[in-house]
Scaffold this motif. Structure first.
Motif, short mmCIF file in Angstrom:
data_model
loop_
_atom_site.label_atom_id
_atom_site.label_comp_id
_atom_site.label_asym_id
_atom_site.label_seq_id
_atom_site.Cartn_x
_atom_site.Cartn_y
_atom_site.Cartn_z
N PHE A 129 0.84 -1.20 0.00
CA PHE A 129 0.00 0.00 0.00
C PHE A 129 0.87 1.25 0.00
CE2 PHE A 129 -2.40 3.26 2.36
CZ PHE A 129 -3.59 3.28 1.64
N ALA A 130 1.93 1.23 0.83
CA ALA A 130 2.80 2.40 0.97
C ALA A 130 3.53 2.72 -0.33
CB ALA A 130 3.79 2.18 2.11
N PHE A 131 4.15 1.69 -0.95
CA PHE A 131 4.95 2.04 -2.13
C PHE A 131 4.08 2.37 -3.33
CE2 PHE A 131 5.55 -2.71 -3.03
CZ PHE A 131 4.90 -2.72 -4.26
N ASN A 132 2.85 1.85 -3.39
CA ASN A 132 1.95 2.23 -4.47
C ASN A 132 1.43 3.65 -4.31
OD1 ASN A 132 0.90 0.13 -6.64
ND2 ASN A 132 1.48 -1.02 -4.82
N GLN A 138 2.42 9.28 -5.34
CA GLN A 138 2.60 10.56 -4.68
C GLN A 138 3.84 11.31 -5.16
OE1 GLN A 138 0.29 11.46 -2.44
NE2 GLN A 138 1.15 13.43 -1.95
N PHE A 139 4.95 10.60 -5.31
CA PHE A 139 6.21 11.28 -5.59
C PHE A 139 6.89 10.84 -6.88
CE2 PHE A 139 6.07 11.50 -0.83
CZ PHE A 139 5.70 12.83 -0.80
N CYS A 140 6.22 10.00 -7.68
CA CYS A 140 6.79 9.57 -8.96
C CYS A 140 8.14 8.90 -8.79
CB CYS A 140 6.91 10.75 -9.93
SG CYS A 140 5.40 11.69 -10.15
N LEU A 141 8.27 8.10 -7.74
CA LEU A 141 9.52 7.40 -7.45
C LEU A 141 9.39 5.93 -7.79
CD1 LEU A 141 10.30 9.09 -4.04
CD2 LEU A 141 11.60 9.38 -6.13
N PRO A 142 10.50 5.24 -8.02
CA PRO A 142 10.44 3.81 -8.38
C PRO A 142 9.96 2.96 -7.21
CG PRO A 142 12.71 4.49 -8.02
CD PRO A 142 11.89 5.75 -8.03
N TYR A 143 9.41 1.78 -7.53
CA TYR A 143 8.85 0.88 -6.54
C TYR A 143 9.82 0.57 -5.40
CZ TYR A 143 4.88 -0.38 -9.52
OH TYR A 143 3.74 -0.38 -10.26
N ARG A 144 11.10 0.33 -5.73
CA ARG A 144 12.06 -0.15 -4.73
C ARG A 144 12.68 0.98 -3.93
NH1 ARG A 144 16.13 -4.32 -7.22
NH2 ARG A 144 16.47 -2.63 -8.70
N PHE A 145 12.08 2.15 -4.00
CA PHE A 145 12.65 3.33 -3.35
C PHE A 145 12.94 3.09 -1.86
CE2 PHE A 145 11.41 7.03 -0.73
CZ PHE A 145 12.54 7.77 -0.91
N LEU A 146 12.00 2.46 -1.15
CA LEU A 146 12.17 2.32 0.30
C LEU A 146 13.34 1.40 0.65
CD1 LEU A 146 8.52 2.16 1.65
CD2 LEU A 146 10.14 4.03 1.84
N TYR A 147 13.82 0.61 -0.31
CA TYR A 147 14.96 -0.27 -0.05
C TYR A 147 16.28 0.40 -0.44
CZ TYR A 147 11.71 -4.14 0.62
OH TYR A 147 10.72 -4.96 1.08
N GLN A 148 16.22 1.56 -1.06
CA GLN A 148 17.44 2.22 -1.50
C GLN A 148 18.07 3.00 -0.35
OE1 GLN A 148 16.01 4.60 -4.71
NE2 GLN A 148 16.12 2.97 -6.21
N LYS A 149 19.36 3.23 -0.45
CA LYS A 149 20.04 4.02 0.57
C LYS A 149 19.55 5.46 0.49
CE LYS A 149 24.29 1.31 0.91
NZ LYS A 149 25.75 1.31 0.80
N ILE A 150 19.43 6.08 1.64
CA ILE A 150 18.87 7.42 1.71
C ILE A 150 19.70 8.42 0.90
CG2 ILE A 150 20.09 8.23 3.76
CD1 ILE A 150 16.33 8.63 3.11
N THR A 151 20.99 8.16 0.74
CA THR A 151 21.85 9.08 0.00
C THR A 151 21.56 9.04 -1.50
OG1 THR A 151 23.55 7.36 -0.07
CG2 THR A 151 23.72 9.00 1.67
N TYR A 152 20.78 8.04 -1.96
CA TYR A 152 20.51 7.91 -3.38
C TYR A 152 19.18 8.52 -3.80
CZ TYR A 152 24.33 4.53 -3.30
OH TYR A 152 25.55 3.92 -3.13
#
Length: 250
Positions: A129-132, A138-152
């Protein structure tokens, strides 16, 4: 639906939802949107929904704050043209992106939170629900965003979406039915706009410094259920491991 809250996440939505509850309104924040309307809102994110579907979704609630309802504020207003609109935003987009990044950093650094999302059925459903809603819509970001390092994080995309969203509200929201609300102004303008008495208690302040993750884990009914699921998962794992050891010894 009486009140449509169009402010994006990290613009005081948790404070606003708490204030509206103090005033006696029923509010669907992120947790309630997931538990009560999760499947319908995922459909809205992935396929779209008709005005009639939005009317059915929010017919029995006074207001909704944060994602994904704020994304669909125009569609909800079409379904409830007599509703009032409350819009919140930060003083600047740079102030907003700092708060947004801090929230993401706190979520990623909270090991219990990430384990709950990964290892429990409800946690995984909440993550979907969150990543969709947050990342893609909401932010036009890729699905795996929450798994990426914050610096990226590519902050250009969220900032662009934030500006676009706020500009749209300023452009088309009916001026006579919209309050551009600053939280620091407290109860007076909010209660005047809603035509309700000013409460005796101080105006609230929630999610200061991105602490909503800690509050979820400590107070949320949803996350208590998820933590109970984790106990069952761990218990099953321990039991299966013990059975395996016994079988090996036999």
């Amino acid at each position: 639906m009486k009140i449509i809250c169009s402010g994006m996440p990290k613009t005081g939505t948790k404070t606003l939802s708490h204030a509206l509850r103090i005033l006696g309104y029923t509010v669907y924040d992120v947790e309630e949107q997931f538990t009560e309307l999760g499947d319908q809102l995922l459909k809205a994110c992935n396929e779209g929904c008709s005005t009639e579907e939005f009317r059915a979704m929010f017919a029995n609630v006074d207001s909704a704050t944060d994602i994904p309802a704020c994304t669909f504020w125009e569609e909800i207003y079409k379904a409830f043209p007599d509703a009032k609109i409350i819009h919140t935003e930060r003083e600047s987009v740079d102030e907003w992106i700092v708060s947004y990044e801090k929230q993401m950093w706190r979520a990623r650094r909270n090991l219990l939170f990430m384990v709950l999302l990964a290892l429990t059925p409800t946690g995984r459903k909440f993550f979907t629900f969150a990543f969709n809603t947050w990342c893609r819509v909401q932010f036009c970001l890729p699905y795996r965003f929450l798994y990426q390092k914050i610096t990226y994080i590519n902050t250009m995309l969220p900032k662009l979406r934030y500006r676009e969203h706020n500009s749209r509200v300023h452009e088309i929201a009916p001026k006579d039915r919209t309050l551009f609300f600053k939280l620091q102004d407290g109860w007076e303008p909010l209660c005047k706009f809603l035509d309700v008495p000013v409460p005796s208690e101080p105006f609230p302040h929630r999610n200061k410094g991105g602490k909503i993750i800690d509050e979820f884990l400590a107070e949320s009914v949803l996350f208590r259920r998820i933590q109970n699921e984790l106990k069952v998962v761990v218990g099953c794992f321990v039991a299966m491991t013990a059975i395996g050891v016994l079988l090996c010894l036999c």
